[in-house]
Scaffold this motif. Structure first.
Motif: not given
Length: 217
Positions: A48-55
């Motif tokens: 989740s820290a890698i991808d701003n759009d992570y669900y």
């Protein structure tokens, strides 16, 4: 995390693939499942820290049932031979999947035989901007890790509305748009395995983003 406990459990389960054995070993099953979920939670936080759009997908939401669906596949064993889980599992999108098996494990992602409307959206995206998709698929680091698209059901003729001489007709004929990396279960017990999963996730992001943009725009 070491997955030795999980793989030992799976080995014994496959020797005794029945509800009676599972009931006798329910405590062991809950132990390995809880350990797996705890690891999934930690990876969920890191991804989740890698991808701003992570669900956000906590372990309990990401983990798959170990029971096979015997209603639709009555000839399958009662229980699966692996622990599977998805990350970034926003409904109706291409998620990232990890499978821990007895002899092999996989990283995978994409769309597996999506419903017709979704499939049409992907084909339309390739029709409009197939060059970008091909660029993603042919990137050296992506190809080295995942190879080509997963070989699955493919149309013999061009789908309705697409010319048989279309530049990307070979891609458009696909019914599944997914990639995977297979490796030995022994590799999961190496100290850098978590980093390997993160690297696979990063490498697959452009591929999954292309598909998700296609089916949500």
């Amino acid at each position: 995390m070491s997955f030795k406990n999980q793989t030992e459990f799976l080995k014994e389960l496959q020797k005794n693939n029945n509800k009676e054995w599972m009931d006798l070993n329910r405590k062991w099953y809950k132990q390995v499942r809880d350990e797996y979920i705890e690891w999934l939670n930690s990876m969920n936080t890191r991804l989740s820290a890698i991808d701003n759009d992570y669900y956000d997908t906590p372990g309990k939401k990401g983990i798959n049932r170990i029971n096979n669906n015997l209603m639709f596949h009555p000839n399958k064993p009662v229980y699966k031979d692996h622990f599977g889980a998805g990350f970034d599992k926003k409904p109706n999108t291409a998620d990232f999947y990890f499978e821990l098996g007895i002899d092999r494990c996989i990283f995978a992602g994409g769309l597996w035989r999506p419903e017709p409307k979704m499939l049409r959206s992907v084909r339309d995206a390739i029709d409009y901007d197939g060059e970008e998709f091909v660029k993603i698929l042919n990137k050296k680091s992506f190809k080295n890790r995942f190879g080509n698209l997963f070989e699955d059901v493919k149309l013999t003729n061009s789908p309705k509305g697409f010319d048989k001489d279309h530049k990307y007709i070979d891609l458009i004929k696909n019914k599944t748009f997914a990639v995977f990396q297979e490796f030995s279960t022994k590799q999961t017990n190496k100290p850098n395995f978590d980093e390997e999963l993160i690297n696979a996730y990063k490498e697959m992001l452009p591929f999954r983003r292309y598909l998700n943009k296609a089916i949500t725009v």
